[in-house]
Design an enzyme around this catalytic site. Sequence first.
Site, PDB file in Angstrom:
ATOM      1  CB  CYS A 132     -15.677   1.752   0.080  1.00 40.87           C
ATOM      2  SG  CYS A 132     -14.712   0.427  -0.693  1.00 40.87           S
ATOM      3  CB  CYS A 135     -14.192  -0.865   2.084  1.00 41.55           C
ATOM      4  SG  CYS A 135     -13.234  -0.148   0.747  1.00 41.55           S
ATOM      5  CG  ASP A 136     -16.806  -0.126   5.024  1.00 40.82           C
ATOM      6  OD1 ASP A 136     -15.777  -0.639   5.496  1.00 40.82           O
ATOM      7  OD2 ASP A 136     -16.902   1.084   4.777  1.00 40.82           O
TER       8      ASP A 136
END
Length: 315
Positions: A132, A135-136
């Site tokens: 992701c 997300c990261d």
Amino acid sequence: MYKSIIIGTGPSGLTAAIYLARANMKPLVIEGPEPGGQLTTTTEVENFPGFPEGIMGPDLMANMRKQAERFGAEFRTGWVNSVDLSERPFKLQVEGQGELVAESLIISTGASAKYIGIPGEKDNVGRGVSTCATCDGFFFRGKKIIVVGGGDSAMEEANFLTRFATEVELVHRRDELRASKIMQDRARENEKINWSLNKTPIEVVANGMGVTALKVRDNATGEEELLETSGIFVAIGHTPNTGFLGGQVETDEHGYIKVKPGTTETNVPGVFACGDVQDTKYRQAITAAGSGCMAALEAEKFLDGHITQDWSVSL
């Protein structure tokens, strides 16, 4: 028999549990072998509202579960082998639990990210391996990153990651990409993206602290080489966890559950779907939680006019 059964314990399922439990619906939540969903494999979550300093993914899921339990949600662990949605109340065959019966059903089983299946990959999820970018990606500011994949999602993630990384190398096992022309063009126009095509990933290399390289094999020459990197983003797609439904709920060509626009209603009255199992676009913890709230409110409204037995005795 339960008024409502929730299958899955990611952000969507746990949010649905919180709302139904507060409404005194006494929901049953069935959690599978990986309680908490994909967030339990994430280290720090910095984009979930209410946590200015961030929170560990497993801690966030544990807190949501405690909140649901506080209001009276019941949890059982088991694998849902099959369901019978031909009539209400619905019947679920759950491994280790036998047959469970419910007036309404909320499906929040999520979608599992596809992995390459090479040594070192799963061992380093959360330590340099991710599925992701939104997300990261922030954690790799100023570093070199590798994206594995050749479809639209890989192009999109590679472009997004150039906001943070000094360099993004896109690795694909074929010499041609599967992505649409417009997505390919956008990626090729990005000066930060380099290309390693016709190369097959064979191992994620790490030093105990995190990822250091991706070992690949050149499909034309057979030679192996190490591509140095601080992070590897696997973007080869997701698989929605809908096989247990046996085709009784309408899905798209990829297996994602179809819902009525603007709702979580499926084609089966009394069955609702929330989270990544029906979301092919956003796939974020906060959007999953929001859809879990929607599913709970819609299930509650549905039950107001569709109860098949006298609950004053059983409850």
